[in-house]
Design an enzyme around this catalytic site. Sequence first.
Site, PDB file in Angstrom:
ATOM      1  N   ARG A 221      12.623 -30.586  -7.023  1.00 41.35           N
ATOM      2  CA  ARG A 221      13.719 -30.014  -6.249  1.00 41.35           C
ATOM      3  C   ARG A 221      13.697 -28.479  -6.325  1.00 41.35           C
ATOM      4  O   ARG A 221      14.043 -27.802  -5.363  1.00 41.35           O
ATOM      5  CB  ARG A 221      15.070 -30.554  -6.731  1.00 41.35           C
ATOM      6  CG  ARG A 221      15.309 -32.053  -6.515  1.00 41.35           C
ATOM      7  CD  ARG A 221      15.039 -32.536  -5.130  1.00 41.35           C
ATOM      8  NE  ARG A 221      15.266 -33.970  -4.983  1.00 41.35           N
ATOM      9  CZ  ARG A 221      14.347 -34.909  -5.250  1.00 41.35           C
ATOM     10  NH1 ARG A 221      13.141 -34.590  -5.686  1.00 41.35           N
ATOM     11  NH2 ARG A 221      14.639 -36.187  -5.050  1.00 41.35           N
TER      12      ARG A 221
ATOM     13  N   GLU B 282      11.029 -27.423  -4.063  1.00 45.47           N
ATOM     14  CA  GLU B 282      11.508 -27.548  -2.688  1.00 45.47           C
ATOM     15  C   GLU B 282      12.405 -26.368  -2.303  1.00 45.47           C
ATOM     16  O   GLU B 282      12.342 -25.875  -1.171  1.00 45.47           O
ATOM     17  CB  GLU B 282      12.284 -28.862  -2.550  1.00 45.47           C
ATOM     18  CG  GLU B 282      12.753 -29.157  -1.135  1.00 45.47           C
ATOM     19  CD  GLU B 282      13.399 -30.532  -1.033  1.00 45.47           C
ATOM     20  OE1 GLU B 282      12.730 -31.527  -1.364  1.00 45.47           O
ATOM     21  OE2 GLU B 282      14.576 -30.613  -0.657  1.00 45.47           O
TER      22      GLU B 282
ATOM     23  N   SER C 182      11.746  -9.396 -10.658  1.00 45.57           N
ATOM     24  CA  SER C 182      10.844  -9.652 -11.781  1.00 45.57           C
ATOM     25  C   SER C 182      11.064 -11.048 -12.361  1.00 45.57           C
ATOM     26  O   SER C 182      12.205 -11.497 -12.520  1.00 45.57           O
ATOM     27  CB  SER C 182      11.065  -8.616 -12.882  1.00 45.57           C
ATOM     28  OG  SER C 182      10.183  -8.860 -13.953  1.00 45.57           O
TER      29      SER C 182
END
Lengths: 147, 147, 147, 147, 147, 147, 147, 147, 147, 147
Positions: free
Chosen positions: A88, A91, A114
């Site tokens: 997830r 994704e 960063s």
Amino acid sequence: MSRLDVTEKIIATKVAKGIKWADVAAKVGLSKEWVTAACLGQMTLDKKQADTIGKIFGLSADEKKWLMVVPYKGSLPTSVPTDPLIYRFYELVSVYGTTFKELIHEEFGDGIMSAIDFKMDLKREPNAAGDRVNIVMSGKFLPYKTY
Amino acid sequence: MSRLDVTEKIIATKVAKGIKWADVAAKVGLSKEWVTAACLGQMTLDKKQADTIGKIFGLSADEKKWLMVVPYKGSLPTSVPTDPLIYRFYELVSVYGTTFKELIHEEFGDGIMSAIDFKMDLKREPNAAGDRVNIVMSGKFLPYKTY
Amino acid sequence: MSRLDVTEKIIATKVAKGIKWADVAAKVGLSKEWVTAACLGQMTLDKKQADTIGKIFGLSADEKKWLMVVPYKGSLPTSVPTDPLIYRFYELVSVYGTTFKELIHEEFGDGIMSAIDFKMDLKREPNAAGDRVNIVMSGKFLPYKTY
Amino acid sequence: MSRLDVTEKIIATKVAKGIKWADVAAKVGLSKEWVTAACLGQMTLDKKQADTIGKIFGLSADEKKWLMVVPYKGSLPTSVPTDPLIYRFYELVSVYGTTFKELIHEEFGDGIMSAIDFKMDLKREPNAAGDRVNIVMSGKFLPYKTY
Amino acid sequence: MSRLDVTEKIIATKVAKGIKWADVAAKVGLSKEWVTAACLGQMTLDKKQADTIGKIFGLSADEKKWLMVVPYKGSLPTSVPTDPLIYRFYELVSVYGTTFKELIHEEFGDGIMSAIDFKMDLKREPNAAGDRVNIVMSGKFLPYKTY
Amino acid sequence: MSRLDVTEKIIATKVAKGIKWADVAAKVGLSKEWVTAACLGQMTLDKKQADTIGKIFGLSADEKKWLMVVPYKGSLPTSVPTDPLIYRFYELVSVYGTTFKELIHEEFGDGIMSAIDFKMDLKREPNAAGDRVNIVMSGKFLPYKTY
Amino acid sequence: MSRLDVTEKIIATKVAKGIKWADVAAKVGLSKEWVTAACLGQMTLDKKQADTIGKIFGLSADEKKWLMVVPYKGSLPTSVPTDPLIYRFYELVSVYGTTFKELIHEEFGDGIMSAIDFKMDLKREPNAAGDRVNIVMSGKFLPYKTY
Amino acid sequence: MSRLDVTEKIIATKVAKGIKWADVAAKVGLSKEWVTAACLGQMTLDKKQADTIGKIFGLSADEKKWLMVVPYKGSLPTSVPTDPLIYRFYELVSVYGTTFKELIHEEFGDGIMSAIDFKMDLKREPNAAGDRVNIVMSGKFLPYKTY
Amino acid sequence: MSRLDVTEKIIATKVAKGIKWADVAAKVGLSKEWVTAACLGQMTLDKKQADTIGKIFGLSADEKKWLMVVPYKGSLPTSVPTDPLIYRFYELVSVYGTTFKELIHEEFGDGIMSAIDFKMDLKREPNAAGDRVNIVMSGKFLPYKTY
Amino acid sequence: MSRLDVTEKIIATKVAKGIKWADVAAKVGLSKEWVTAACLGQMTLDKKQADTIGKIFGLSADEKKWLMVVPYKGSLPTSVPTDPLIYRFYELVSVYGTTFKELIHEEFGDGIMSAIDFKMDLKREPNAAGDRVNIVMSGKFLPYKTY
């Protein structure tokens, strides 16, 4: 012996003894996010931190030395993760990747957030419709400069 | 014509006219995160939202219809992103992936943080040592259940 | 010791003793689908379930603890499966993937079928022209929302 | 001209005219699952079906001929799908792949569930806790035989 | 112990004892093609077949049980095979793949040649210009049907 | 213009005119397997063959010249084919690859079956339980020699 | 229009007019390394820089706007570069990657050399045995910190 | 025993004894860059160098022999490195790859910078805004010639 | 035991005893190219050759039998080799691949250079500007034929 | 316009006019190997060579300029080539890769055969058993040096 061996020993000990990451972090005196990442072989500990971790997980002197060596980072076995929870997050990068890019550049100009000068905090967000995972990330903006 | 064509027209128009995502979002009346993702072809707009976007970017009636169609999602051309800003997010998943997993399971048990019932807020975090990118993510926890 | 070791022990014991998944499921008191997935290292058991499984497969106390740890999921060694039975399911995703997408969106709007709040039932469907495999899947629809 | 061109024209026309797959299927007189897959370039139509589809989407005589040619199947642009809805089906194969295998073999012996002699039905399953996607798959079991 | 261990033991024994696949097949009473595939971990044996194989290769009772378990199929270590003999078959699929497709569809319509209800016979074809490998494949045609 | 353009024109013309590969082959006076492969851009034609093909498909003088140029071979868009019919052949290589290797080496010693000095014949095999695809392959055995 | 179109126009103009990167850099008033990377679509220009570049390469007002947009970075078509000159740099990372890691960590502790706060200088190093390419890289060290 | 075994022993000994690469290099009498690469299995040592290394790390006679064998080079487990420090170098190749190419060709014509006749020097560059990593690379230019 | 085990034993023995491939080839009475490839697990030895090799490397009777079994060929761990020496050969295929194709087809027509009926000779070519590696390859041309 | 466009024009013109590489090379006054590679977009021509090539293939002034620009090299569309002729060369690298490495190191020590300071000659080798392709490669040996 390698850092991976020490990581596996820590995980096996955690399962066998029922240790919680939050308790480990409290003993080390740092955030649960950083401490867990360190125990999972992604961060480098100093002598005092390694001693604390070594005591909790019953590590030998040599094993503790490995905790103080900078590890080869990257915690996943495949470039696209198969585990649903971790996927997830992949994704989110896939779907929102260009959105992150547009909005950070709109606010800051060319550069990056960063992933080194970075910290995060993960907690439960109570909600009547079902509790939520709340993650606050904070990374220093690093601008590209001309030269 | 395809959704990709509409996305490319939106981006080209944005560059040509110097439009800002924050202003687009304000006109739509939703967060800049969701609106930017929608304009970049990752979310689905309703009629009113599509009309607003269509007016801002000079879209035709047919182009606006594409904004109301659910797109094939995934905004990146390669499975490991090459763009440095987006790669840093991929790196966070790679380095912290197992940490996310351990801490969410420790707090919630087996399940995932939803990437669908999800929202986020990205803003500047002033800091004397250099301003930081601050991202708050909130996703519903979805438990695996036995059956 | 790791979850993988426990999974391999369960499978080896199953072969050696001729145990059936349906019987294991009956003893656990849950569906054969969930119980098999759990024994194969894809689901997390609670104490009572782990005790039952432990008794059936002769697991040690530490091995049973691993059953109660959330596993790193994903049961296949390659991203495109080589096994013919499993490949057919991959092929269904490949051939019908866009069809699933179109029909679910037509019925529900933008969102997904959850693979977490999900259950299934697999059974023999008698048929004069050759029996059939019948699989009923049920997953909660999760809508994308604007924010 | 190729089958892909015809598929793209069908999709573009569907968006422009607001056509629904269920209505197309009703006119063809077959299931919405098969008809949608056919319109998306995954199945082969006979003359009468092609005429019906051609009328709905305003196809030329040559375009209709392409609908009657067996297409090169596979509807996804990458071997691991990036679209969240389709990925969930891939995830089911990844997580439950070995479970499918064990249970089908336990019930039927060595062989596969056909993805050719196959049909499915996808519908809404009303549920107080949120409606669910319900999919019934039925594929002929094909046994491996000795020779 | 796993099926792979049994396969490796069979191969090592074959080398050590100089056993021929044709002789093994004769003792099992089936084709050398099926029997070799089974010994290499690609097919499932019944009790009697496993006993015969077990006697030839000196397998234990548990090892014989593994021969009766449906294996995870796929005999090659990489998706594009590196071994020259096996690569030539891959090359035939690459060069003649679309030809297979066109000719089978021209003769049979939309569908596939089954790789499950399949048998083959491999033999030497004497030829003055150099003997040839002759392979006869026979697979059931499985038509796609509308539904 | 490239060979690919000519191949696409041949295929488009075939669809538009309803030409059959078997008829094309009859006019060329060679097997349907070789002629189809040639028309699909995998084999090289001589002047007379190119003229015949050119007449059938209405090719220009320049297009016919491309048929006489040795093409860059390989007819599939991905290394693991997604089309179900072609995948079954890939699966045969995957499942039976090591079996091919063992049996050819047992009969012939070290070497390969040529994919160049190769021919094949694909035909319908009538069968009460459903007709079958019958493929006879014949490739010269090429031995590795010491030097 | 996209940034890629502008990059391609710049390159085509450079070839057609015989422009040198060193001269472009001199006119922009920055290093040839940064200016070349910018012209190749990897860096972002400000208004004045874009005007200078626009004049040199004959860009339109809209094309110049694209130079001021942060590009999607990554200049190579494959993850392992095929061009021999560029591959040698990839090879240096491959061969010396762990050496870079060991030596930087030995000198600085855990952290990275920034690829953002980075500059470099590439020049000819005269040498009797054949001139050499001399590259000086300078990147800020960014330490991982505990939190 | 293999070169990899020797490399792993060297690394484990380094961790256990707290040895520094700079000290090893000083004893060998060569640069820390070359010596570290050699100890990490990327370079070949002569007898005297191997004896020095063997003494420092307590290697056996056979282990020292492996140091004198040319190793199979390439120090990274994946083609795109996951470790953040090493990835930054990969990113430099990705972002600046075409810039390296343009500037070296502009200065030298067609050819490459050798990665074999190559040396480098990595050191700390003090800087008030944060110290920097300074790397000087020097590789012989090798021109392509006509023939 | 497997062929790989025997290969590794041969290599380890070679390092330990300081054996040279040229001497091994002289004792076998064949070229150093073929003999080295055979010792590295790429060719098949006959009884007499295996006895000679067995004596040189101290192999057991069973290990010698493995030398007489046709190996699974392919000597490299990745499809794009990381070792610089071997990569240069891969680069030659990449850069000159289409040139090989054009020139062989121009001289011989459609077909290939056999990699089976093939031999080669690798030797030092003295040269004042630095000695050169000289490789002569000779492979039978195999024409594609119509059928 | 790009170098690829020029390469495609050269190839199309070659087919249309029936030009031979050997004749092109004779007019350029260099080897057919180098000239073919240059025409296929892998080498860089000087003014005089470009004029000759331009005259043969009817190139414009701008197209000739592209021939004088160093191209992005690598002539193959996939990392493992699908064309049978080119694959055989890849197979030689795969099967003989470690043999090349062993023998070159045995003769020269650590280093590589240059693929830049390299030339080759490809010719027909008459043979009663079927003519052979004969390729002589000559590349400078480049030693790794300590520093």
